[in-house]
Enzyme design. Structure first.
Site, PDB file in Angstrom:
ATOM      1  N   GLU A  55      28.453   7.983  36.097  1.00  0.00           N
ATOM      2  CA  GLU A  55      29.654   7.289  35.638  1.00  0.00           C
ATOM      3  C   GLU A  55      29.980   6.220  36.672  1.00  0.00           C
ATOM      4  OE1 GLU A  55      32.987   9.823  34.991  1.00  0.00           O
ATOM      5  OE2 GLU A  55      31.945  11.095  33.552  1.00  0.00           O
ATOM      6  N   ASP A  66      44.089   8.192  37.443  1.00  0.00           N
ATOM      7  CA  ASP A  66      43.344   8.496  38.657  1.00  0.00           C
ATOM      8  C   ASP A  66      44.260   8.807  39.829  1.00  0.00           C
ATOM      9  OD1 ASP A  66      40.593   8.115  37.786  1.00  0.00           O
ATOM     10  OD2 ASP A  66      41.199   6.044  37.429  1.00  0.00           O
ATOM     11  N   TYR A 181      33.830  14.950  27.212  1.00  0.00           N
ATOM     12  CA  TYR A 181      34.252  15.130  28.592  1.00  0.00           C
ATOM     13  C   TYR A 181      35.520  15.988  28.577  1.00  0.00           C
ATOM     14  CZ  TYR A 181      35.346  13.623  33.432  1.00  0.00           C
ATOM     15  OH  TYR A 181      35.614  13.581  34.785  1.00  0.00           O
TER      16      TYR A 181
END
Length: 280
Positions: A55, A66, A181
């Site tokens: 990734e 994040d 994911y």
């Protein structure tokens, strides 16, 4: 826009992992971190260090999903001059030496919208990108990027979370390809670690809804944690821990120390060994 079939690298890689009877290691780094040259050396070395899928983060000024480690990586990369066009250039350069390892671009829609969706998709396919993870586009917005990406020949990987219930899952999975994911914790990247029993139950629930491979990430920091995830899922995803190792190898002025690349790749080898040993 072409009607190309999605890239087959992910499908081939997960089929090979299944044939080997093991899970894969998915590694995340931010493109251009800590600088373009050093970042590329890390990228180039990941497959030999044991990364099965890569990734590559698209640096962005406001990465809402994040945590501090990846936020800092994005700021370092932007300061070093990374752009989305240069990120695609890194993939194109990588493809000259490696035609097999899947590369997924992970980021936010703003960069792609500013680039122009059609232009971006054409350039991404030409560079050798295999798929996209765009965390701020829900299924309700699939016409913006997901469907055009699939039509252009890119996989579109969707995130499922602990709060994605059975009523929501069909919408999340409808146009997902490549793999699913699973975000194992609620919150930002690097915030904590999930219990293995929770992950096992979540993966089992996802398998009732999809035949796609399931990769599990967020909160995996050590070889033992990667091995635990690899026993339940088709792949373990490690990002913040690798990015933090990069940060730990910077001098006071932010420059890369001489041993940075070797140290980061040594960590990846250790994680890969844990994943490979998990089912033996």
């Amino acid at each position: 826009m072409s009607d190309a079939k999605p890239s087959q690298r992910l499908e081939r890689r997960f089929a090979a992992l299944k044939a080997e009877g093991r899970a894969g290691l998915v590694t995340f780094i931010t493109a251009g971190d800590p600088d373009l040259e050093t970042g590329y050396e890390i990228l180039k070395g990941l497959p030999d260090a044991g990364a099965d899928v890569i990734e590559l983060g698209i640096a962005f000024t406001d990465p809402m999903a994040d945590g501090p480690a990846i936020q800092a990586a994005g700021l370092r990369a932007l300061k070093a001059g990374i752009t989305l066009r240069k990120t695609l250039g890194l993939v194109e350069k990588f493809r000259k030496q490696d035609g097999d390892t899947p590369i997924i671009l992970m980021g936010y829609f703003n960069n792609i919208y500013a680039y122009g969706v059609d232009s971006f998709l054409a350039d991404a396919v030409a560079a050798g990108v295999d798929g996209l993870i765009i965390v701020d586009l829900p299924p309700e917005e699939d016409e913006e990027l997901c469907l055009p990406a699939l039509k252009a020949g890119l996989n579109f990987i969707r995130l499922a979370t602990p709060t994605t219930d059975d009523a929501r899952l069909p919408a999340v999975l409808a146009n997902t390809s490549g793999f699913v994911y699973y975000v194992s914790i609620t919150g930002i990247t690097g915030a904590g670690s999930a219990q293995s029993t929770d992950v096992e139950a979540a993966v089992a629930r996802l398998r009732r809804h999809t035949d796609l491979p399931i990769a599990v990430g967020f909160g995996i920091k050590t070889r033992d944690q990667a091995a635990e995830i690899a026993r339940a899922a088709d792949a373990a995803v490690v990002g913040s821990a690798i990015v933090s190792r990069i940060a730990g190898n910077l001098s006071g002025n932010g420059a890369a120390n001489p041993g940075l690349v070797d140290d980061v790749l040594s960590m990846v080898r250790d994680l890969a060994d844990g994943v490979r040993d998990a089912r033996r």
